[in-house]
Motif scaffolding. Structure first.
Motif, PDB file in Angstrom:
ATOM      1  N   TRP A 364      -9.481   7.212 -29.553  1.00  0.00           N
ATOM      2  CA  TRP A 364      -9.168   6.026 -30.351  1.00  0.00           C
ATOM      3  C   TRP A 364      -7.652   5.809 -30.422  1.00  0.00           C
ATOM      4  O   TRP A 364      -7.179   4.663 -30.364  1.00  0.00           O
ATOM      5  CB  TRP A 364      -9.723   6.177 -31.773  1.00  0.00           C
ATOM      6  N   ILE A 365      -6.906   6.900 -30.545  1.00  0.00           N
ATOM      7  CA  ILE A 365      -5.443   6.784 -30.619  1.00  0.00           C
ATOM      8  C   ILE A 365      -4.888   6.214 -29.319  1.00  0.00           C
ATOM      9  O   ILE A 365      -4.028   5.316 -29.325  1.00  0.00           O
ATOM     10  CB  ILE A 365      -4.820   8.159 -30.931  1.00  0.00           C
ATOM     11  N   ILE A 366      -5.388   6.724 -28.179  1.00  0.00           N
ATOM     12  CA  ILE A 366      -4.939   6.194 -26.884  1.00  0.00           C
ATOM     13  C   ILE A 366      -5.285   4.716 -26.770  1.00  0.00           C
ATOM     14  O   ILE A 366      -4.459   3.895 -26.342  1.00  0.00           O
ATOM     15  CB  ILE A 366      -5.574   6.995 -25.732  1.00  0.00           C
ATOM     16  N   ARG A 367      -6.516   4.361 -27.162  1.00  0.00           N
ATOM     17  CA  ARG A 367      -6.923   2.947 -27.075  1.00  0.00           C
ATOM     18  C   ARG A 367      -6.052   2.091 -27.987  1.00  0.00           C
ATOM     19  O   ARG A 367      -5.684   0.969 -27.637  1.00  0.00           O
ATOM     20  CB  ARG A 367      -8.398   2.813 -27.488  1.00  0.00           C
ATOM     21  N   GLY A 368      -5.698   2.627 -29.151  1.00  0.00           N
ATOM     22  CA  GLY A 368      -4.842   1.875 -30.058  1.00  0.00           C
ATOM     23  C   GLY A 368      -3.461   1.648 -29.490  1.00  0.00           C
ATOM     24  O   GLY A 368      -2.906   0.546 -29.578  1.00  0.00           O
ATOM     25  N   TRP A 369      -2.877   2.672 -28.872  1.00  0.00           N
ATOM     26  CA  TRP A 369      -1.552   2.524 -28.281  1.00  0.00           C
ATOM     27  C   TRP A 369      -1.570   1.554 -27.106  1.00  0.00           C
ATOM     28  O   TRP A 369      -0.648   0.734 -26.943  1.00  0.00           O
ATOM     29  CB  TRP A 369      -1.003   3.887 -27.843  1.00  0.00           C
ATOM     30  N   LEU A 370      -2.603   1.623 -26.290  1.00  0.00           N
ATOM     31  CA  LEU A 370      -2.711   0.678 -25.175  1.00  0.00           C
ATOM     32  C   LEU A 370      -2.791  -0.755 -25.698  1.00  0.00           C
ATOM     33  O   LEU A 370      -2.203  -1.673 -25.118  1.00  0.00           O
ATOM     34  CB  LEU A 370      -3.941   1.004 -24.318  1.00  0.00           C
ATOM     35  N   ASP A 371      -3.515  -0.919 -26.797  1.00  0.00           N
ATOM     36  CA  ASP A 371      -3.639  -2.252 -27.378  1.00  0.00           C
ATOM     37  C   ASP A 371      -2.300  -2.737 -27.911  1.00  0.00           C
ATOM     38  O   ASP A 371      -1.942  -3.913 -27.740  1.00  0.00           O
ATOM     39  CB  ASP A 371      -4.679  -2.221 -28.497  1.00  0.00           C
ATOM     40  N   ARG A 372      -1.532  -1.848 -28.566  1.00  0.00           N
ATOM     41  CA  ARG A 372      -0.219  -2.235 -29.067  1.00  0.00           C
ATOM     42  C   ARG A 372       0.703  -2.657 -27.926  1.00  0.00           C
ATOM     43  O   ARG A 372       1.472  -3.610 -28.050  1.00  0.00           O
ATOM     44  CB  ARG A 372       0.426  -1.078 -29.826  1.00  0.00           C
ATOM     45  N   LEU A 373       0.619  -1.953 -26.810  1.00  0.00           N
ATOM     46  CA  LEU A 373       1.515  -2.242 -25.688  1.00  0.00           C
ATOM     47  C   LEU A 373       1.266  -3.619 -25.082  1.00  0.00           C
ATOM     48  O   LEU A 373       2.175  -4.215 -24.516  1.00  0.00           O
ATOM     49  CB  LEU A 373       1.374  -1.162 -24.611  1.00  0.00           C
ATOM     50  N   VAL A 374       0.039  -4.129 -25.204  1.00  0.00           N
ATOM     51  CA  VAL A 374      -0.258  -5.457 -24.653  1.00  0.00           C
ATOM     52  C   VAL A 374      -0.292  -6.525 -25.745  1.00  0.00           C
ATOM     53  O   VAL A 374      -0.763  -7.633 -25.517  1.00  0.00           O
ATOM     54  CB  VAL A 374      -1.596  -5.445 -23.874  1.00  0.00           C
ATOM     55  N   GLY A 375       0.226  -6.188 -26.940  1.00  0.00           N
ATOM     56  CA  GLY A 375       0.368  -7.190 -27.994  1.00  0.00           C
ATOM     57  C   GLY A 375      -0.735  -7.239 -29.018  1.00  0.00           C
ATOM     58  O   GLY A 375      -0.741  -8.130 -29.875  1.00  0.00           O
ATOM     59  N   GLY A 376      -1.672  -6.289 -28.977  1.00  0.00           N
ATOM     60  CA  GLY A 376      -2.752  -6.270 -29.951  1.00  0.00           C
ATOM     61  C   GLY A 376      -2.368  -5.537 -31.224  1.00  0.00           C
ATOM     62  O   GLY A 376      -1.290  -4.948 -31.319  1.00  0.00           O
ATOM     63  N   PRO A 377      -3.265  -5.489 -32.218  1.00  0.00           N
ATOM     64  CA  PRO A 377      -2.945  -4.845 -33.491  1.00  0.00           C
ATOM     65  C   PRO A 377      -2.961  -3.328 -33.439  1.00  0.00           C
ATOM     66  O   PRO A 377      -2.333  -2.671 -34.262  1.00  0.00           O
ATOM     67  CB  PRO A 377      -4.034  -5.367 -34.431  1.00  0.00           C
ATOM     68  N   GLY A 378      -3.690  -2.738 -32.476  1.00  0.00           N
ATOM     69  CA  GLY A 378      -3.786  -1.290 -32.429  1.00  0.00           C
ATOM     70  C   GLY A 378      -4.425  -0.742 -33.693  1.00  0.00           C
ATOM     71  O   GLY A 378      -5.146  -1.443 -34.414  1.00  0.00           O
ATOM     72  N   LEU A 379      -4.175   0.532 -33.973  1.00  0.00           N
ATOM     73  CA  LEU A 379      -4.793   1.186 -35.125  1.00  0.00           C
ATOM     74  C   LEU A 379      -3.930   1.142 -36.375  1.00  0.00           C
ATOM     75  O   LEU A 379      -4.363   1.612 -37.430  1.00  0.00           O
ATOM     76  CB  LEU A 379      -5.103   2.658 -34.793  1.00  0.00           C
ATOM     77  N   ARG A 380      -2.710   0.623 -36.305  1.00  0.00           N
ATOM     78  CA  ARG A 380      -1.770   0.800 -37.405  1.00  0.00           C
ATOM     79  C   ARG A 380      -2.077  -0.068 -38.619  1.00  0.00           C
ATOM     80  O   ARG A 380      -1.518   0.157 -39.681  1.00  0.00           O
ATOM     81  CB  ARG A 380      -0.339   0.526 -36.930  1.00  0.00           C
TER      82      ARG A 380
END
Length: 497
Positions: A364-380
């Protein structure tokens, strides 16, 4: 009894203002896009509260909703910076509201704006606030404007940026804005001013600066935050090369906020936001909190799980995706739980945020970081409360779009995806004659968009076995523990543990 309309009752300030208005003896009419977002708020059960679904762009319909209201709070503001369209959209909605208020005979409008000296150097975000002030006053309805700087309160966007930056970065390379003077104000003081102006006729048709008890620069604000968090000293190194856009991307990566919201906020940091007069203090007297007291109160609310509203709750609700047409992939799993449905539902509502997802959190952490890198909200973004959920709540990179107590929870994916995604939990009794067992069914749905969507589904499908099976097992364990809690609470010494 005066009837007060609130446009923006589902937002951060509106959701805290409403119960305070009720406590002060007013009747409320809440004008909202998504009435379901107010479900679960205790104050909405008051007989003096009306909830009306309203489109602020539809002036004739809005006029009907405003009829009979003595005053109206306008607490609508967008900061999505795509192509700078938010400023134009804000003006259009403000004009529609002002016309409707005039035609409905509303006595006054009250608007919460932003501090900042006018001029060519004022950021687009703060300039748009001033433009809204002018538009609201353009139809002849008297407007009371309160202009605030950084609002310090549990769940506010400014507070979350500040807390995450200080928590995660022992060394910060920052632009020169760290030396900009600011007069932060506690959210409780903001709410008291908003309520107070209603009984102060001298405030009608006037604009007031509102701020806290002291003026500091942003580096001092970060220092106080670190001290209140019990952290070592944070080293702040200002440099002249970080543009507001670069700063916004840094804020996006480190804090829960999207870069689209961070850009206008970062641009505004260059502008001093300090009160130029104290007239409001004489008309609406109150005890102002200093920065340390405001931060201490906000952190106390977080620790006590009393965060009433959160910045992520604002904005339109997309609802369930339209699954008509095209291929919809489903991954359906279920598990038997030796616990009542209520215990299973509580366990489901605990997932995410700081509690994690029961197993393989690293995925989940990896998926969250990948999402942040492409402009998504991620897990934060985390969650508003570690135990409970409400319709409209953000849950990491999901959004609660369906909520039936002890029966169903639907989460819509807000991470960047080549398609539409949902994660649903349904609870059914295992034996209709007994409430001691249930079945938890988990369904992941995905409607791909083009070839990339198809490739994405098949790429993540192998991980479902690891992630979703472990999540269901964790929910079952948690549900069993929850089912024993009443026994533990009442069992005598030596009884059930």
């Amino acid at each position: 009894m005066q009837r007060i309309a609130i446009a923006g009752a589902t937002g951060y300030i509106g959701g805290r203002l409403a119960p305070q208005l009720l406590d002060s003896g007013y009747a409320l009419r809440c004008l909202v896009r998504s009435p379901a977002k107010l479900k679960g708020r205790a104050w909405t059960l008051d007989s003096r509260v009306e909830i009306r679904e309203a489109d602020l762009a539809d002036a004739p319909a809005l006029t009907r909703e405003l009829e009979g209201c003595d005053a109206a709070f306008y607490l609508v503001h967008s900061m999505m910076s795509a192509a700078g369209e938010y400023a134009q959209r804000d003006q259009q909605l403000a004009l529609s509201f002002a016309r409707a208020a005039r035609d409905a005979g509303v006595g006054r409008i009250i608007y919460l704006g932003g501090l900042g000296e006018t001029g060519s150097d004022l950021s687009k975000h703060l300039s748009s606030r001033r433009d809204v002030e002018r538009v609201l006053a353009s139809t002849g309805v008297p407007v009371t404007v309160l202009r605030a700087a950084m609002i310090i309160g549990s769940g506010s966007a400014s507070f979350e940026i500040l807390r995450y930056l200080v928590e995660r970065l022992p060394v910060m390379i920052t632009p020169k804005w760290v030396s900009t003077p600011c007069q932060p104000i506690a959210v409780d003081n903001v709410i008291a001013y908003l309520v107070g102006v209603l009984s102060a006729p001298e405030t009608i048709g006037n604009a007031f600066d509102i701020g806290g008890a002291e003026t500091l620069c942003y580096s001092d604000i970060m220092r106080v935050m670190a001290e209140e968090l019990g952290l070592p000293r944070r080293w702040i190194i200002p440099v002249p090369v970080l543009t507001p856009r670069l700063s916004s991307y840094w804020i996006h990566l480190v804090t829960p906020l999207s870069h689209k919201i961070a850009i206008p906020l970062a641009e505004g940091l260059k502008n001093p936001v300090v009160c130029r007069d104290d007239r409001i203090g004489r008309l609406v007297p109150q005890q102002l909190l200093n920065l340390r007291e405001a931060i201490h109160a906000a952190l106390g609310q977080v620790a006590a799980r009393q965060v009433e509203t959160n910045w992520s709750m604002a904005g339109p609700m997309p609802g369930d995706p339209d699954w008509s047409g095209g291929t919809v992939f489903r991954d359906i799993r279920e598990i038997a739980v030796n616990a009542p449905a209520a215990a299973a539902f509580r366990a489901i509502c605990r997932v995410g945020g700081r509690s994690g997802w029961h197993t393989n959190d690293w995925l989940w952490i990896i998926r969250g970081w990948l999402d942040r890198l492409v402009g998504g909200p991620g897990l934060r973004r985390g969650r508003r409360d570690p135990e409970t959920l409400r319709y409209g709540d953000a849950l990491d990179f999901w959004r609660v779009v369906g909520f039936e107590l002890d029966r169903r929870l639907s989460l819509r994916a807000e991470m960047r995806l080549p398609g539409e995604g949902m994660l649903e939990f349904q609870i059914e009794p295992a034996n209709p004659a007994s409430n001691s067992q249930c079945i938890v069914r988990q369904t992941a749905l995905f409607q791909p968009r083009g070839l990339l969507g198809l490739l994405y589904w098949y790429a993540v499908l192998p991980f479902h076995q690891l992630v979703f099976r472990g999540m269901l097992a964790g929910i079952r364990r948690d549900a069993h523990q929850i089912a024993l809690e009443p026994i533990r609470a009442t069992a005598p010494a030596g009884g059930v543990r």
